[in-house]
Write a protein that holds these residues in place. Sequence first.
Motif, PDB file in Angstrom:
ATOM      1  N   UNK A   9       0.745  -1.138  -0.082  1.00  0.00           N
ATOM      2  CA  UNK A   9      -0.141   0.044   0.283  1.00  0.00           C
ATOM      3  C   UNK A   9       0.913   1.787   0.101  1.00  0.00           C
ATOM      4  N   UNK A  10       0.300   2.149  -0.618  1.00  0.00           N
ATOM      5  CA  UNK A  10       0.903   3.303  -0.857  1.00  0.00           C
ATOM      6  C   UNK A  10      -0.065   4.653   0.171  1.00  0.00           C
ATOM      7  N   UNK A  11       0.356   5.391   0.852  1.00  0.00           N
ATOM      8  CA  UNK A  11       0.321   6.241   1.481  1.00  0.00           C
ATOM      9  C   UNK A  11       0.588   7.717   1.148  1.00  0.00           C
ATOM     10  N   UNK A  12      -0.111   9.114   0.961  1.00  0.00           N
ATOM     11  CA  UNK A  12       0.179  10.290   0.395  1.00  0.00           C
ATOM     12  C   UNK A  12      -0.408  10.739   0.978  1.00  0.00           C
ATOM     13  N   UNK A  13      -0.103  11.857   2.144  1.00  0.00           N
ATOM     14  CA  UNK A  13      -0.522  12.247   2.844  1.00  0.00           C
ATOM     15  C   UNK A  13       0.037  14.154   2.465  1.00  0.00           C
ATOM     16  N   UNK A  14      -1.116  15.108   1.658  1.00  0.00           N
ATOM     17  CA  UNK A  14      -1.395  16.178   2.206  1.00  0.00           C
ATOM     18  C   UNK A  14      -1.356  16.957   2.733  1.00  0.00           C
ATOM     19  N   UNK A  15      -0.543  17.831   3.446  1.00  0.00           N
ATOM     20  CA  UNK A  15      -0.589  18.941   5.183  1.00  0.00           C
ATOM     21  C   UNK A  15      -1.268  20.035   3.948  1.00  0.00           C
ATOM     22  N   UNK A  16      -1.989  20.878   5.395  1.00  0.00           N
ATOM     23  CA  UNK A  16      -2.179  22.114   4.435  1.00  0.00           C
ATOM     24  C   UNK A  16      -1.482  23.200   6.003  1.00  0.00           C
ATOM     25  N   UNK A  17      -1.005  23.423   5.691  1.00  0.00           N
ATOM     26  CA  UNK A  17      -0.455  24.964   7.187  1.00  0.00           C
ATOM     27  C   UNK A  17      -2.435  25.735   7.266  1.00  0.00           C
ATOM     28  N   UNK A  18      -2.307  26.162   8.184  1.00  0.00           N
ATOM     29  CA  UNK A  18      -3.984  26.477   8.458  1.00  0.00           C
ATOM     30  C   UNK A  18      -4.091  27.956   9.397  1.00  0.00           C
ATOM     31  N   UNK A  19      -5.361  28.292   9.777  1.00  0.00           N
ATOM     32  CA  UNK A  19      -6.190  28.947   9.071  1.00  0.00           C
ATOM     33  C   UNK A  19      -5.516  29.140   7.301  1.00  0.00           C
ATOM     34  N   UNK A  20      -6.393  28.571   6.347  1.00  0.00           N
ATOM     35  CA  UNK A  20      -5.961  29.082   5.060  1.00  0.00           C
ATOM     36  C   UNK A  20      -6.140  31.271   4.532  1.00  0.00           C
ATOM     37  N   UNK A  21      -6.980  31.826   5.464  1.00  0.00           N
ATOM     38  CA  UNK A  21      -6.572  32.983   4.987  1.00  0.00           C
ATOM     39  C   UNK A  21      -5.765  33.411   5.979  1.00  0.00           C
ATOM     40  N   UNK A  22      -5.011  33.211   7.121  1.00  0.00           N
ATOM     41  CA  UNK A  22      -4.226  33.818   7.741  1.00  0.00           C
ATOM     42  C   UNK A  22      -3.459  32.306   8.488  1.00  0.00           C
ATOM     43  N   UNK A  23      -2.382  31.987   7.880  1.00  0.00           N
ATOM     44  CA  UNK A  23      -1.767  30.627   8.748  1.00  0.00           C
ATOM     45  C   UNK A  23      -0.755  31.218   9.424  1.00  0.00           C
ATOM     46  N   UNK A  24      -0.328  29.742  10.260  1.00  0.00           N
ATOM     47  CA  UNK A  24       0.582  30.319  11.311  1.00  0.00           C
ATOM     48  C   UNK A  24       0.323  28.858  11.957  1.00  0.00           C
TER      49      UNK A  24
END
Length: 174
Positions: free
Chosen positions: A140-155
Amino acid sequence: MPRAEFNLQDPEDLSRLQGQWRFAPGLVPGEPNEGLVSQLDAVPCRLPDYDDSAWEVRHNLAQWHSHGLTFAWYRLRVTLPETVHGHPIRGTRCLFETCIDDYGEIWIDGECDRERGAVQGFNVPQRVLITTDAQPGDQHTFALLAINGPLAAPGGAVFVRYATLAFEWREAGY
């Protein structure tokens, strides 16, 4: 329900699974502007046969990666062994569990369970069923997309708080 798991941040457990985490920044790693373009159709690194061999090997998933509105990918290929902590895995339910800071998508073998694997909210644990009939040797291949948030003012930063591969048995006499 009896349960055993591999900690996907533990080097010994990763070795049992013949796995190694890979990491690359960007929505589309290596592309200008991190691949952030209008009306993007799809990102290829979600697919199981994507070549991530040039990506950084990541031993510590909790290591921060930060830069404002940030996207990053974490990828792992595993081969299921005969046992998990002495218990045979044949015929078990197999689940992938994680918590991605701040938002995350989980792609398993190129597919995203739109109910469980898509963004669930800010730092929400995610649990996705891989199979109800695990077999030794399955890959199995796991691909995780991580996104910094909140999107309108990421910290802060992006990182993976934890990741496990769990197996559950239907009967107490496992």
